[in-house]
Every structure is written in C-alpha cells, then in structure tokens.
Motif scaffolding. Structure first.
Motif, short mmCIF file in Angstrom:
data_model
loop_
_atom_site.label_atom_id
_atom_site.label_comp_id
_atom_site.label_asym_id
_atom_site.label_seq_id
_atom_site.Cartn_x
_atom_site.Cartn_y
_atom_site.Cartn_z
N UNK A 337 0.87 -1.18 0.00
CA UNK A 337 0.00 0.00 0.00
C UNK A 337 0.91 1.23 0.00
N UNK A 338 1.30 1.66 -1.17
CA UNK A 338 2.34 2.69 -1.26
C UNK A 338 1.82 4.09 -0.94
N UNK A 339 0.53 4.22 -0.67
CA UNK A 339 0.00 5.52 -0.25
C UNK A 339 -0.15 5.59 1.26
N UNK A 340 0.35 4.59 1.95
CA UNK A 340 0.34 4.57 3.41
C UNK A 340 1.77 4.50 3.92
N UNK A 341 1.98 4.95 5.15
CA UNK A 341 3.30 4.91 5.77
C UNK A 341 3.12 4.87 7.28
N UNK A 342 3.88 3.98 7.93
CA UNK A 342 3.91 3.93 9.38
C UNK A 342 5.34 4.24 9.84
N UNK A 343 5.49 5.35 10.55
CA UNK A 343 6.79 5.72 11.11
C UNK A 343 6.83 5.22 12.54
N UNK A 344 7.67 4.23 12.81
CA UNK A 344 7.77 3.69 14.16
C UNK A 344 9.11 4.08 14.77
N UNK A 345 9.32 3.75 16.03
CA UNK A 345 10.46 4.33 16.76
C UNK A 345 10.96 3.38 17.83
N UNK A 346 12.27 3.14 17.82
CA UNK A 346 12.97 2.35 18.82
C UNK A 346 12.28 1.00 19.03
N UNK A 347 11.68 0.76 20.22
CA UNK A 347 11.05 -0.54 20.42
C UNK A 347 9.53 -0.49 20.26
N UNK A 348 9.00 0.64 19.79
CA UNK A 348 7.58 0.71 19.43
C UNK A 348 7.45 0.40 17.95
N UNK A 349 7.50 -0.87 17.63
CA UNK A 349 7.38 -1.34 16.25
C UNK A 349 6.69 -2.70 16.26
N UNK A 350 6.11 -3.07 15.12
CA UNK A 350 5.45 -4.35 15.01
C UNK A 350 5.43 -4.78 13.54
N UNK A 389 2.13 7.77 12.93
CA UNK A 389 3.35 8.24 13.59
C UNK A 389 3.37 7.75 15.02
N UNK A 390 4.33 6.87 15.33
CA UNK A 390 4.40 6.22 16.65
C UNK A 390 5.74 6.56 17.29
N UNK A 391 5.82 7.70 17.95
CA UNK A 391 7.05 8.15 18.58
C UNK A 391 7.15 7.59 20.00
N UNK A 392 8.35 7.18 20.37
CA UNK A 392 8.58 6.57 21.68
C UNK A 392 8.45 7.58 22.81
N UNK A 393 7.69 7.26 23.88
CA UNK A 393 7.73 8.08 25.10
C UNK A 393 8.87 7.59 25.99
#
Length: 475
Positions: A337-350, A389-393
């Motif tokens: 799905x090239x019109x989507x993007x998930x930006x994950x961070x450090x250990x917040x990924x799946x 956008x999933x930035x690490x706290x």
C-alpha cells in the motif's frame, strides 16, 4: 490538608504501589537452572528478536511483552497525574522491578543468551531461504519479517539493580558496573564475547540511578547459532549479515570490557565525554547498542565458507541507513500500500502488522531532534493518504528530545497524520502509549489484512543493495 487532598495523595501512593507490584513480574525471557539471569524485554536487541519471531509465527504481544498482564489499569492511574509525578513513579517502579540483583551477576551463563534467541523460533524441521544475523535495529526487524527469515542477534542487554546513586555520578556507576563485569568474566571463560557497561545519564536518566546496564556482545558466531543455521537454512539459502559500523568512543575497562558514555541522539559524543570523563584509555569502537562487534563478520565469513553458504553483507555506517533500505524493500514488494506509511520508533514497532497489511515502515532509532531532518530528506517528493506516527515516550527530560509540533508540521506536508499510541498532552511521559500502540496495530491487522502478507525476494534485496551502491558511487 483537605480530605480530597489526602485522598489524592493516597491515590498516588496506591497507584504507584500497585504498578510497582505488577512491574516486579516484568518480562523475563531467559531462565532455568543453568542461567537464572534474564535479558531485559525493553532492550533493543531483545525486541528485534521477539518482533521477528511474532512476524514469523503470528504469536506475541509486541512491546506489551515488557508489561505483565493487568498493568494497564494501574499505569492508567499513574497517567492521571502531572508529568513530574509520572516520572517519579516510573523511576520508583524501575528501582523495584527492572533487572537482577547486582550480586547475582556471577550466575549469568553467557552461552544461555544465544540459546534463548534461537528458542524464539519454531523448533520443527522448517527451512528458510535466508537467515539474518548480526547487529540489531528496528529496520533489520522489518527486513527479516519481509524475508520471512529468523534474526539472530549479536547483542543482549542486561540490567543489574544496586543502591540508588545520583544520575550524574558516573564514577559510582563505573564502580558498580566494574563489579558486574568482573563477576561475569570470572564465571564465563569463553573469549568469544565482550561486555560494554553503558551509561547514558541523559537518554536513560530514569534508569541509571537504580540499575547498571551491561551489554553482552558476541565477537564470534555462537555454537547454537551454527547449529540453528545448519538445521534450518534451506539448500542454496543465504546468510544475511548485518554489519553496522556505527562508532562511538569507549573507555577500556579491562580485557574484553569497555565503558560507553552516552549514545545515539542529537548530542555528540564529545559533549558526554567532557561532562563525564574517566581516567581510562579511550578508544573508538563499534557502538554499544547498534554496532556489530569487530571480527564478527570474519567469523561469519569463515563459517559460511566452510559450508559453501553464500553471504550477503549489509554494512552501513549508521542505523538510519538500514531504515531507508527497509522502506525501499517494502516499496518493492507486490501488494504494498504505497500511499500509506507507518513511522515507528525504537522498540515501538510491530513488523507483523506491516507485512500483514502491506503498510511500509520507516523506523526511527530514537525520539531525538535529529529525526525530523532525516525523515524530511527521506520523504522529499512523496505524498501519502495516511501517515501513522508512533514516537517513543522515553520518560527522560533529555535536552535533545524532539517536540511533537515540528514533527506534525513536517509530516502534515506529506499527508494526513495519525498519532499512533501518542497522547500529545502527555508526551513524552505517557505510560499508556505502548498499550494504545498495540491496540492500533491489532485494529489495522483486523481491518486491512492482505490475502497474502508481503514477501521480499532475496534477489530483489540484492538489487536494492546494488542500486544503493550505484547511487553512492555517483555522488
């Protein structure tokens, strides 16, 4: 004090006690009679292994494996209080729950660490077209998931509790860290590994007051990795070596033991060394968290040559470069799905969610201020319908923590932005962020699961690497 005030204070104490009581059951993944010492579930190397295993098997709880069942309710109570109070409660929980007693360091059996790693993957007779081995990072987790390949890490993070110190007291940290190192080396005679005492009083401030963080890093390919490869690599299959050359100054503590002060982020090594110097020999070496130990590549090459196995070496200077490769790898897959993007961070990924839904990933090593410029360059000329956008706290008041507003200004230029797991009013001290993150990953899989998960052909990976080399040569 009013009755309401007393009730509020007692509520804080009750929430903290209940939370800490739950956290004392926190994620322990290595145990048994031969080595009761556990790696830490939040450590980057541990999380990469577990995320790849979940992508391959469909079983796991992502970053919630760091939290015992039931902790969401009590962390929710903690989240109701002001940021400074939340930080104090999290630090209290850290003191009570994270790591092992420092006196137990000598009970560690280093060879149990890679045995845990291979134990995360199915032990049947299945064979893989590729096995990924080397230094961990989140982008590598995405690559391995796309390839349908196990990942065997060189790095294992361990934490050891000791009496509380001032977070600025690096000499006290060194003293207790030295005792841990001496105990581990005294009871593990194998010279195929090294130890790094990692002290980062800015990014890990909530931890360094209470625990010593030590990484075990393998310099040679462990015997159980060799056995796993012999058993599970298909005929004609390839080894993919992740040889990250990211460097950082380290003090030499003793033979096979080093001290690193600071780590990747928006603050240069020189700043850490000027503020927290040690009177020890100073070397430039592969970095504690992201670098692949010197000599490991030679060990892989020799092992592969002895067995006639082809090796694909992916050697970059910085972890971020693996993220760009992983994004290109997603983009090259049929069904993406090239019109989507998930930006994950450090250990917040799946990565399981990414491959099952066809959503490309762009992984951030941490939540610090150099990130927006890197992402801005990566997204230049690109537009999306949805950007998660999933930035690490981090619960750290580090001066290089990036604020949310510049991120949102940047990303909104490229598409509609959804904050995944993030409560903007509580970032970066939001105890419930990981729970919301995992909830959203589950929702995405249920709503957008593909008929077939994305798969990356190894030859396509080889072509991507060649194209990157060609672009570098043209610059």
């Amino acid at each position: 004090m009013t009755r309401a005030g007393r009730f509020a204070r007692h509520g804080i104490v009750a929430a903290a006690c209940l939370t800490c009581g739950l956290l004392t059951g926190s994620f322990s993944v290595i145990g048994g009679p031969d080595s009761p010492i556990a790696v830490e579930g939040f450590d980057s190397g541990t999380r990469v292994v577990r995320e790849v295993a979940e992508a391959l098997t469909g079983e796991g709880r992502s970053v919630l494996e760091c939290y015992p069942w039931g902790s969401r309710t009590f962390l929710g109570l903690v989240s109701l209080f002001p940021s400074a109070t939340r930080i104090r409660l999290i630090e209290w929980g850290t003191r009570l729950s994270v790591g092992h007693d420092v006196e137990d360091a000598g009970r560690l059996r280093v060879d149990a660490l890679p045995r845990w790693c291979v134990g995360q993957y199915p032990q049947d007779d299945r064979r893989y077209e590729a096995i990924v081995v080397g230094s961990p990072n989140g982008a590598v987790a995405h690559l391995a998931a796309l390839l349908g390949a196990p990942f065997l890490t060189t790095s294992f993070g361990l934490a050891f509790r000791r009496p509380t110190i001032d977070a600025e007291d690096h000499l006290a940290y060194l003293e207790s860290g030295r005792a841990v190192v001496d105990s581990i080396l005294a009871t593990n005679g194998d010279d195929g590994f090294e130890l790094i005492v990692h002290y980062d009083p800015l990014h890990d401030r909530s931890m360094v007051r209470y625990v010593d963080f030590v990484r075990v890093k393998f310099r040679t390919l462990p015997a159980c990795y060799q056995e796993f490869i012999d058993r599970h690599l298909a005929a004609g299959g390839r080894l993919i070596l992740i040889d990250c050359a990211y460097a950082w100054p380290q003090y030499e503590l003793r033979d096979r033991a080093y001290v690193q002060i600071g780590g990747l982020g928006g603050i240069p090594p020189e700043t850490f060394l000027e503020r927290w110097p040690l009177e020890l020999p100073l070397l430039t070496r592969r970095e504690s968290e992201w670098g692949c130990p010197e000599g490991f590549a030679a060990s892989i090459d020799q092992f592969a040559a002895d067995r006639g196995i082809e090796t694909i070496e992916i050697s970059f200077e910085r972890p971020w470069e693996y993220s760009l490769l992983a994004y290109d790898a997603y983009s090259a897959c049929e069904g993406v799905r090239d019109r989507s993007l998930l930006i994950d961070c450090f250990n917040h990924l799946n990565p399981r969610t990414n491959v099952e839904t066809g959503t490309p990933a762009l992984w951030l090593p941490f939540n610090t201020e150099e990130g927006p410029a890197l992402v801005e360059e990566a997204l230049r000329g690109k537009a999306f319908d949805w950007i998660g956008f999933a930035l690490l706290p981090s619960f750290a008041e580090s001066p290089d923590t990036a604020a949310l507003e510049p991120w949102l200004d940047l990303l909104s230029q490229h598409g509609d932005v959804e904050l995944v797991g993030i409560d903007p009013d509580r970032f970066p001290t939001d105890p419930l962020a990981p729970f919301r993150f995992v909830d959203r990953m589950t929702e995405l899989r249920e709503a957008e699961r593909l008929d077939r998960p994305l798969r990356l052909d190894i030859d396509t990976l080889v072509n991507l690497l060649k194209n990157r080399d060609d672009r570098q040569a043209d610059r």
